[in-house]
Enzyme design. Sequence first.
Site, PDB file in Angstrom:
ATOM      1  N   GLU A 161     -16.983   2.724   3.806  1.00 21.29           N
ATOM      2  CA  GLU A 161     -15.738   3.480   3.947  1.00 21.29           C
ATOM      3  C   GLU A 161     -14.569   2.551   3.635  1.00 21.29           C
ATOM      4  OE1 GLU A 161     -17.365   6.566   7.393  1.00 21.29           O
ATOM      5  OE2 GLU A 161     -15.836   5.077   7.899  1.00 21.29           O
ATOM      6  N   GLU A 199      15.935  -3.382  -1.922  1.00 23.23           N
ATOM      7  CA  GLU A 199      15.844  -3.765  -0.512  1.00 23.23           C
ATOM      8  C   GLU A 199      16.868  -4.822  -0.107  1.00 23.23           C
ATOM      9  OE1 GLU A 199      11.855  -4.841   0.489  1.00 23.23           O
ATOM     10  OE2 GLU A 199      11.089  -2.811   0.167  1.00 23.23           O
ATOM     11  N   GLU A 209      -6.402  -2.591  -2.121  1.00 22.77           N
ATOM     12  CA  GLU A 209      -5.045  -3.063  -2.406  1.00 22.77           C
ATOM     13  C   GLU A 209      -5.012  -4.486  -2.967  1.00 22.77           C
ATOM     14  OE1 GLU A 209      -0.637  -3.550  -0.336  1.00 22.77           O
ATOM     15  OE2 GLU A 209      -2.337  -2.889   0.870  1.00 22.77           O
ATOM     16  N   GLU A 268      15.766   6.648   0.886  1.00 25.16           N
ATOM     17  CA  GLU A 268      16.079   7.498   2.022  1.00 25.16           C
ATOM     18  C   GLU A 268      15.035   7.295   3.117  1.00 25.16           C
ATOM     19  OE1 GLU A 268      16.802  12.232   3.082  1.00 25.16           O
ATOM     20  OE2 GLU A 268      16.414  11.599   1.017  1.00 25.16           O
TER      21      GLU A 268
END
Length: 201
Positions: free
Chosen positions: A42, A100, A123, A142
């Site tokens: 998994e 950022e 990742e 936002e």
Amino acid sequence: MSADDKHLIERRLASETLFKGNFLEARRDTVALPDGRSATREYVTHPGAVVVVPLLDDGRVVVERQYRYPVGRVMVEFPAGKLDAGEDPLTCGQRELLEETGYSAREWARAGEMHLAIAYSTEVLHIYFARGLQQGERQLDEGEFLDVFAATPAQLLDWSRSGELTDAKSLSCLLWLQNLLSGAWTLDWHTDPGQIPTPAG
């Protein structure tokens, strides 16, 4: 993959989606083990991300403080963000740094990549360093709230030792930064983004 690794490789037999969100997907695969038995795996599929180590001319680095909901605490970390579909990692790093922190950079260098959680996630984080910073206006998404500040490498190392800085990508980048400052490692700096090597694969 080396031919010598054949006795380690697992082969996928079947795959099912357990959950599909806005950018994360959880999967369960059935795999054939090297000894012929089967097992399940998994894991989470992730589009990848970029982390930037922004170097100020005075020797400090630009970092952020941001609340991370899954761990329930405000974290100190380097600027980072996920890749959009088909996006070049350097382009993503430039975009995230500006959005950022408000900074743009004159020079960029690719440091490499790291796998964040190899047991359960696909990742890959691409690491870039930036210098020749110029301050501009932040362009936060936002619903995005974070503080930007500058710290010395010594402060960041102290925080990593004390447990104030525990973010894995930032700790890995600190290793790079420490070796860069000591002269043990080098970077190939470029003002032309087209000269920066692209990730393999």
